[in-house]
Scaffold this motif. Structure first.
Motif, PDB file in Angstrom:
ATOM      1  N   LEU A  31       1.768  -3.625   0.001  1.00 30.96           N
ATOM      2  CA  LEU A  31       1.227  -5.653   0.523  1.00 30.96           C
ATOM      3  C   LEU A  31       1.957  -6.882  -0.503  1.00 30.96           C
ATOM      4  CD1 LEU A  31      -2.598  -5.075   1.579  1.00 30.96           C
ATOM      5  CD2 LEU A  31      -0.126  -5.083   3.729  1.00 30.96           C
ATOM      6  N   ILE A  32       1.631  -6.194  -1.731  1.00 30.91           N
ATOM      7  CA  ILE A  32       2.066  -7.230  -2.846  1.00 30.91           C
ATOM      8  C   ILE A  32       3.813  -7.218  -3.157  1.00 30.91           C
ATOM      9  CG2 ILE A  32       2.726  -8.596  -5.096  1.00 30.91           C
ATOM     10  CD1 ILE A  32       0.269  -7.468  -5.088  1.00 30.91           C
ATOM     11  N   SER A  33       4.427  -6.138  -2.949  1.00 30.74           N
ATOM     12  CA  SER A  33       5.665  -5.968  -2.854  1.00 30.74           C
ATOM     13  C   SER A  33       6.594  -6.255  -1.273  1.00 30.74           C
ATOM     14  CB  SER A  33       6.218  -4.723  -3.099  1.00 30.74           C
ATOM     15  OG  SER A  33       5.957  -3.360  -1.966  1.00 30.74           O
ATOM     16  N   GLY A  34       5.800  -6.173  -0.348  1.00 30.52           N
ATOM     17  CA  GLY A  34       5.949  -6.753   0.778  1.00 30.52           C
ATOM     18  C   GLY A  34       6.429  -5.020   1.845  1.00 30.52           C
ATOM     19  N   ASP A  35       6.455  -4.412   1.495  1.00 28.28           N
ATOM     20  CA  ASP A  35       7.348  -2.950   1.349  1.00 28.28           C
ATOM     21  C   ASP A  35       6.290  -2.257   2.757  1.00 28.28           C
ATOM     22  OD1 ASP A  35       9.192  -0.787   2.595  1.00 28.28           O
ATOM     23  OD2 ASP A  35       8.866  -0.072  -0.206  1.00 28.28           O
ATOM     24  N   LEU A  36       5.977  -3.140   3.363  1.00 30.20           N
ATOM     25  CA  LEU A  36       4.987  -2.399   4.336  1.00 30.20           C
ATOM     26  C   LEU A  36       5.226  -1.060   5.081  1.00 30.20           C
ATOM     27  CD1 LEU A  36       4.059  -5.402   6.624  1.00 30.20           C
ATOM     28  CD2 LEU A  36       3.317  -4.757   4.483  1.00 30.20           C
ATOM     29  N   ALA A  37       7.234  -0.796   5.214  1.00 28.21           N
ATOM     30  CA  ALA A  37       7.007   0.807   6.176  1.00 28.21           C
ATOM     31  C   ALA A  37       6.726   1.236   5.044  1.00 28.21           C
ATOM     32  CB  ALA A  37       8.642   0.179   6.454  1.00 28.21           C
ATOM     33  N   ARG A  67       1.748  -5.825   9.195  1.00 31.92           N
ATOM     34  CA  ARG A  67       3.018  -5.431   9.805  1.00 31.92           C
ATOM     35  C   ARG A  67       3.071  -5.847  11.224  1.00 31.92           C
ATOM     36  NH1 ARG A  67       6.084   0.457   9.745  1.00 31.92           N
ATOM     37  NH2 ARG A  67       8.506  -0.183   9.414  1.00 31.92           N
ATOM     38  N   ALA A  68       1.463  -5.438  11.782  1.00 27.52           N
ATOM     39  CA  ALA A  68       2.297  -6.353  13.371  1.00 27.52           C
ATOM     40  C   ALA A  68       2.101  -7.873  13.140  1.00 27.52           C
ATOM     41  CB  ALA A  68       0.614  -5.879  14.046  1.00 27.52           C
ATOM     42  N   VAL A  69       1.672  -8.048  12.605  1.00 26.99           N
ATOM     43  CA  VAL A  69       1.893  -9.897  12.525  1.00 26.99           C
ATOM     44  C   VAL A  69       3.206  -9.745  12.241  1.00 26.99           C
ATOM     45  CG1 VAL A  69       0.859 -11.853  10.737  1.00 26.99           C
ATOM     46  CG2 VAL A  69      -0.353  -9.998  11.379  1.00 26.99           C
ATOM     47  N   GLU A  70       3.563  -9.443  11.053  1.00 24.50           N
ATOM     48  CA  GLU A  70       5.076  -9.418   9.709  1.00 24.50           C
ATOM     49  C   GLU A  70       6.116  -9.528  11.550  1.00 24.50           C
ATOM     50  OE1 GLU A  70       7.469  -7.956   6.467  1.00 24.50           O
ATOM     51  OE2 GLU A  70       7.358  -6.555   8.417  1.00 24.50           O
ATOM     52  N   ARG A 147       2.337 -10.303   0.390  1.00 28.60           N
ATOM     53  CA  ARG A 147       4.212 -10.603   0.998  1.00 28.60           C
ATOM     54  C   ARG A 147       4.301 -10.686   1.955  1.00 28.60           C
ATOM     55  NH1 ARG A 147       2.768 -13.962  -2.689  1.00 28.60           N
ATOM     56  NH2 ARG A 147       3.679 -14.384  -4.475  1.00 28.60           N
ATOM     57  N   LEU A 148       4.933 -11.102   2.890  1.00 23.41           N
ATOM     58  CA  LEU A 148       5.902 -10.419   4.069  1.00 23.41           C
ATOM     59  C   LEU A 148       6.810 -10.618   4.100  1.00 23.41           C
ATOM     60  CD1 LEU A 148       2.578 -11.083   4.693  1.00 23.41           C
ATOM     61  CD2 LEU A 148       3.582 -11.149   7.341  1.00 23.41           C
ATOM     62  N   ASP A 149       8.297 -10.347   5.067  1.00 25.43           N
ATOM     63  CA  ASP A 149       9.194 -10.149   5.231  1.00 25.43           C
ATOM     64  C   ASP A 149       9.338 -11.473   6.667  1.00 25.43           C
ATOM     65  OD1 ASP A 149      12.035  -9.915   5.130  1.00 25.43           O
ATOM     66  OD2 ASP A 149      12.451  -8.340   5.797  1.00 25.43           O
TER      67      ASP A 149
END
Length: 418
Positions: A31-37, A67-70, A147-149
């Motif tokens: 979640l912090i790195s933004g690597d949700l996949a 991830r849904a929000v992203e 973080r989110l992309d």
């Protein structure tokens, strides 16, 4: 001797720090790195090997929700959503989407597809969270670091934070953000009550999505989509996005085009029913949300610790400044759940704002017997006519008392409590 002792102490401290770092939830790392996949793959692997790992399952559900929000934000970014042009009138348009220098055109069908995908993503997250059974589960997360992309470029920066979305959607959030120690991290220890809370939020957003998808808003899109998107596909190419936003004046003269656009927007706030079954689904989501709110408070009240609480019971403290929950407030909220359930079930009616022989509105039938949604006619009252009947009515005194208990801020607390 002293050097050896000092070295031993430093080594022990370093080992303790490394162990503490290793004990952070796997979900938080991604979640912090933004690597949700990548996080979803890692947590899927953990759960395949250890299906009883409640923290990993909670983490997976939380990650799927984020991830849904992203995905929704990225879809809006790709099509050049202009959030400032909404003036805050449309909830989803308030999402802080970065400016896209090269947006893709968007058709009405594309917008519906975005919400269908959002609904599907939320369904997956809710299903995962629904499998968390451990009453002692905890998921400590440094919420401010998530973080989110936003733009889908595969990278995240300091401006692409979940907190930015939360603060934009909740006007008070920016003022309530902690400014003391660990401000940037904003640590929260989510627990069993928060599992039900997050499931409830999934159902709330699913309900809103279902209501939108139940209706046909193509006419409104064709005539006013340029107010929100950079390159809408409509039959009227001369309609252009106004870079000055919703400003009725331009160069000290009335902005006739924009004034006409706003009048058209109000004029076209009527939506035929496209998929009536979705209204029934929306009702079910709302009812489930209320059930989960009651479940969340049952878990909150069973807690005896005070560990960075997102939503506290009356004996705990919240990480949100001024987020104290009193016993009177809790009693009022549980009473609200009972009242709202009765209204959604049609056991209590909503007062009608015009004299109609003591008849009131059956909100349950609005969902189970959907008709064209015309907001202007609802304000006038004629759209309510098919749903008027005589029966027990929710009393204004109940709602006045509720507002008083929550110091006039009931709706803000309702958004928080879910």
């Amino acid at each position: 001797m002293r050097t050896a002792l000092a070295f031993a102490l430093l080594s022990t401290l370093a080992l303790a720090q490394a162990t503490a770092a290793e004990e952070r939830p796997v979900a938080e790392k991604y979640l912090i790195s933004g690597d949700l996949a990548g996080g979803q793959k890692a947590l899927d692997a953990i759960l395949k090997a250890h299906p009883e790992d409640a923290q990993a399952r909670f983490g997976l559900g939380a990650l799927q929700f984020v991830r849904a929000v992203e995905h929704l934000v990225q879809g809006f970014y790709q099509h050049g959503l202009q959030p400032d042009l909404s003036g805050g009138m449309i909830p989803f348009a308030r999402i802080p989407v970065p400016a896209n220098p090269n947006p893709k055109p968007i058709a009405y069908e594309d917008l519906r597809q975005l919400f269908e995908e959002f609904l599907g993503d939320l369904t997956k997250a809710e299903a995962t969270l629904g499998q968390v059974r451990d009453d002692a589960v905890k998921l400590p997360i440094r919420f401010g670091l998530i973080r989110l992309d936003f733009d889908g470029d595969g990278q995240v920066n300091e401006d692409e934070t979940l907190w930015k979305i939360y603060a934009r959607l909740n006007g008070q959030a920016g003022q309530n953000r902690p400014d003391s120690e660990q401000e940037n991290a904003f640590p929260i220890t989510f627990d069993r009550g928060d599992v039900a809370w997050l499931r409830g939020y999934c159902h709330l957003l699913m309900s809103v999505s279902e209501i939108y998808l139940a209706h046909d808003a193509k006419l409104l899109f064709d005539h006013t989509a340029h107010l929100f998107f950079a390159k809408p596909k409509t039959p009227f190419p001369f309609l252009k996005n106004d870079p000055q936003g919703l400003n009725p004046m331009r160069d000290n003269r009335p902005n006739v085009g924009l004034i006409g656009d706003l009048l058209a927007f109000v004029h076209l706030l009527h939506f035929p029913v496209k998929e009536p079954a979705r209204m029934g689904a929306a009702l079910t989501h709302m009812e489930t949300m209320l059930t989960l709110s009651r479940e969340s408070w049952k878990a909150y009240l069973a807690e005896t610790d005070d560990d960075h609480e997102w939503i506290p019971n009356p004996k705990q403290n919240s990480v949100i400044p001024n987020g104290k929950v009193t016993g009177e407030m809790l009693k009022g909220w549980l009473g609200f759940i009972d009242e709202a359930e009765a209204i959604l079930a049609g056991k209590k009616l909503v007062p009608f704002w015009r004299e109609a022989d003591n008849k009131a509105v059956n909100l349950h039938r609005v969902f189970t017997e959907p008709r064209e949604l015309d907001l202007i006619l609802w304000i006038q009252g004629t759209a309510a006519a098919p749903y008027l009947e005589v029966g027990p009515v929710t009393q204004p005194e109940f709602w006045s008392r509720l507002l008083r208990v929550f110091r006039g801020e009931f709706f803000g607390f309702a958004i928080w409590f879910n």
